[in-house]
Design an enzyme around this catalytic site. Structure first.
Site, PDB file in Angstrom:
ATOM      1  N   HIS A  37       0.844  -1.202   0.000  1.00 41.93           N
ATOM      2  CA  HIS A  37       0.000   0.000   0.000  1.00 41.93           C
ATOM      3  C   HIS A  37       0.882   1.257   0.000  1.00 41.93           C
ATOM      4  O   HIS A  37       0.565   2.250  -0.641  1.00 41.93           O
ATOM      5  CB  HIS A  37      -0.893   0.021   1.248  1.00 41.93           C
ATOM      6  CG  HIS A  37      -1.858  -1.113   1.331  1.00 41.93           C
ATOM      7  ND1 HIS A  37      -1.715  -2.144   2.225  1.00 41.93           N
ATOM      8  CD2 HIS A  37      -2.976  -1.384   0.612  1.00 41.93           C
ATOM      9  CE1 HIS A  37      -2.714  -2.999   2.077  1.00 41.93           C
ATOM     10  NE2 HIS A  37      -3.493  -2.571   1.096  1.00 41.93           N
ATOM     11  N   LYS A 149      -0.653  -7.178  -8.172  1.00 39.70           N
ATOM     12  CA  LYS A 149      -0.781  -8.513  -7.564  1.00 39.70           C
ATOM     13  C   LYS A 149      -2.181  -9.048  -7.888  1.00 39.70           C
ATOM     14  O   LYS A 149      -2.355 -10.188  -8.259  1.00 39.70           O
ATOM     15  CB  LYS A 149      -0.564  -8.478  -6.056  1.00 39.70           C
ATOM     16  CG  LYS A 149      -0.690  -9.881  -5.454  1.00 39.70           C
ATOM     17  CD  LYS A 149      -0.451  -9.904  -3.980  1.00 39.70           C
ATOM     18  CE  LYS A 149      -1.610  -9.403  -3.199  1.00 39.70           C
ATOM     19  NZ  LYS A 149      -2.815 -10.270  -3.261  1.00 39.70           N
ATOM     20  N   SER A 185       0.686  -9.203   1.002  1.00 39.20           N
ATOM     21  CA  SER A 185      -0.774  -9.272   1.016  1.00 39.20           C
ATOM     22  C   SER A 185      -1.222  -9.250   2.468  1.00 39.20           C
ATOM     23  O   SER A 185      -0.528  -9.790   3.347  1.00 39.20           O
ATOM     24  CB  SER A 185      -1.222 -10.589   0.369  1.00 39.20           C
ATOM     25  OG  SER A 185      -2.547 -10.887   0.748  1.00 39.20           O
TER      26      SER A 185
END
Ligand code: PAF
Length: 255
Positions: A37, A149, A185
């Site tokens: 992020h 991703k 993730s």
């Protein structure tokens, strides 16, 4: 950083002089922020005057209620990180305000969303596209950033934006990996240490040459449950399971 949890307030701010003609970038998230992020936020910061991040765990994109209830929620730490990583406006709306119609109206895609992850997670991409459409309409950003991703998600969002003539440019951002190669993730935090070790073999095997069938067999031999390994749009895409954690990844195909 300003935290806004009321959509009416955000809509007032969006129309105000505070934003005016400044360029706006959007990074939509479900929280549990990590370095992936952060890289989206950095790119957003470079391209735009203002950075808006949404933190909303979107209930309608979870096909399995256990997955929704076990989704890692780390609100306080996320707020701190968002501030540290340069977010100007953090939107944290409640599900009732995002779905005042109770999900009566939704965006459905009829081809790509039924393949790959969509085949194993019925309704997932309708939930994603619906919330992204709502967020794009609310934020009216110049650009919105999506990690590669979730390559299938990125393609679907980009094609939806084109199809509905949305003004926001959908910008893909490269996958950020841990030192051992595992793609970052939020779900990685649910892996037990021994599962985390096995998980590192996923990107290594997926990046190897060979047919999709060979790679699938190698993943199975390494202890993964394999949902799919398939080539699409110049990439090799895969989803695997370890225990009840599902991981996805992809690599560009070698020429
Ligand atoms: O990729 C995600 O985190 C989510 O699918 C998104 C785009 C924030 C929509 O809820």
């Amino acid at each position: 950083m300003r935290i806004i949890d009321q959509l009416d307030e955000w809509r007032r701010v969006r129309r105000s002089e505070e934003i005016g003609q400044k360029s706006v970038g959007l990074v939509p998230t479900m929280g549990n922020l990590h370095a992936g992020h952060r890289s989206l936020l950095e790119r957003c910061r470079r391209d735009n005057d203002l950075v808006v991040m949404t933190l909303f765990v979107n209930p309608v994109q979870f096909d399995d209620p256990r997955d929704l209830s076990s989704y890692p929620r780390t609100f306080e730490a996320d707020v701190e990180r968002a501030d540290e990583w340069g977010v100007d406006f953090l939107l944290t709306p409640a599900p009732e305000s995002v779905y005042p119609d109770g999900y009566r109206f939704r965006v459905t895609e009829s081809e790509l969303s039924k393949r790959f992850c969509g085949k194993h997670r019925p309704g997932h991409f309708d939930g994603v596209l619906t919330v992204v459409m709502k967020l794009l309409n609310l934020v009216r950003a110049d650009r919105a950033y999506f990690g590669e991703k979730d390559f299938q998600q990125f393609l679907l969002v980009r094609e939806m934006a084109r199809s509905f003539f949305l003004e926001t440019e959908i910008v893909p951002c490269p996958i950020i990996r841990d030192r051992d190669g595992l793609a970052l993730s939020s779900r990685n935090s649910r892996l037990f240490p021994e599962q985390r070790e096995i998980a590192a073999r996923f990107p290594r095997i997926l990046a190897m040459p060979g047919s999709c069938e060979d790679i699938k067999a190698q993943l199975e031999a390494a202890g993964f449950g394999v949902d799919y390994v398939e080539d699409y749009e110049g990439r090799r895409l895969a989803a695997v399971r370890i225990g009840n954690v599902r991981l996805i990844d992809n690599f560009p195909l070698r020429k």
